[in-house]
Design a protein around this motif. Structure first.
Motif, PDB file in Angstrom:
ATOM      1  N   ILE A  17       0.896  -1.252   0.012  1.00 23.92           N
ATOM      2  CA  ILE A  17       0.011  -0.108  -0.078  1.00 23.92           C
ATOM      3  C   ILE A  17       1.201   1.253   0.082  1.00 23.92           C
ATOM      4  N   SER A  18       0.420   2.389  -0.694  1.00 21.93           N
ATOM      5  CA  SER A  18       1.345   3.409  -0.808  1.00 21.93           C
ATOM      6  C   SER A  18       1.096   4.378   0.343  1.00 21.93           C
ATOM      7  N   ASP A  19       2.177   5.327   0.663  1.00 22.88           N
ATOM      8  CA  ASP A  19       2.179   6.013   1.849  1.00 22.88           C
ATOM      9  C   ASP A  19       0.959   6.900   2.007  1.00 22.88           C
ATOM     10  N   THR A  20       0.766   7.444   0.725  1.00 22.34           N
ATOM     11  CA  THR A  20      -0.562   8.382   0.555  1.00 22.34           C
ATOM     12  C   THR A  20      -1.759   7.550   0.885  1.00 22.34           C
ATOM     13  N   GLU A  21      -1.803   6.458   0.454  1.00 25.34           N
ATOM     14  CA  GLU A  21      -3.347   5.431   1.030  1.00 25.34           C
ATOM     15  C   GLU A  21      -3.160   5.283   2.204  1.00 25.34           C
ATOM     16  N   MET A  22      -1.907   4.856   2.883  1.00 21.42           N
ATOM     17  CA  MET A  22      -1.898   4.483   4.148  1.00 21.42           C
ATOM     18  C   MET A  22      -2.391   5.802   5.206  1.00 21.42           C
ATOM     19  N   ASP A  23      -1.774   6.858   4.798  1.00 17.51           N
ATOM     20  CA  ASP A  23      -2.215   8.293   5.533  1.00 17.51           C
ATOM     21  C   ASP A  23      -3.659   8.477   5.465  1.00 17.51           C
ATOM     22  N   ARG A  24      -4.309   8.141   4.264  1.00 15.71           N
ATOM     23  CA  ARG A  24      -5.534   8.510   3.958  1.00 15.71           C
ATOM     24  C   ARG A  24      -6.582   7.483   4.950  1.00 15.71           C
TER      25      ARG A  24
END
Length: 111
Positions: free
Chosen positions: A10-17
């Motif tokens: 999972i991407s960092d952006t997706e994890m942050d979201r």
């Protein structure tokens, strides 16, 4: 409804979201996790109520009802409206109704 499947890549952006959504959901669930607040929301599902009406429906003191309404207001679940000296409350949006429908199905419908 199908829940999403998350993988290790999972991407960092997706994890942050995902984390932001989890925080918002956690705060929402904490706000409704008190039986007094849950009962207030149950009554407000049927429409706007004054603080006095809620006191009568809950057989609770004004201070206790006001304290629970303050928490629900802080979390953005209820909206106040003043008419003269009377304050009325209503649901801010449909999220509480949706959750209460699930709670009713799980805990109230057959019992």
């Amino acid at each position: 409804m199908e829940l999403p499947v998350f993988t290790k890549d999972i991407s960092d952006t997706e994890m942050d979201r995902m984390l932001a959504n989890a925080t918002e959901a956690s705060n929402f669930l904490k706000a409704i996790s008190h039986e007094g607040r849950l009962m207030i929301l149950c009554h407000l599902v049927t429409g706007e109520k004054s603080v006095t009406e809620l006191e009568d429906l809950l057989a609770a003191r004004q201070a206790a009802v006001s304290q629970q309404l303050a928490r629900l207001r802080l979390e953005g679940l209820v909206t106040p409206r003043r008419e003269g000296k009377t304050i009325y409350y209503s649901l801010t949006d449909d999220r509480p109704r949706q959750i209460l429908e699930v709670v009713y199905e799980l805990f109230c419908k057959n019992g």
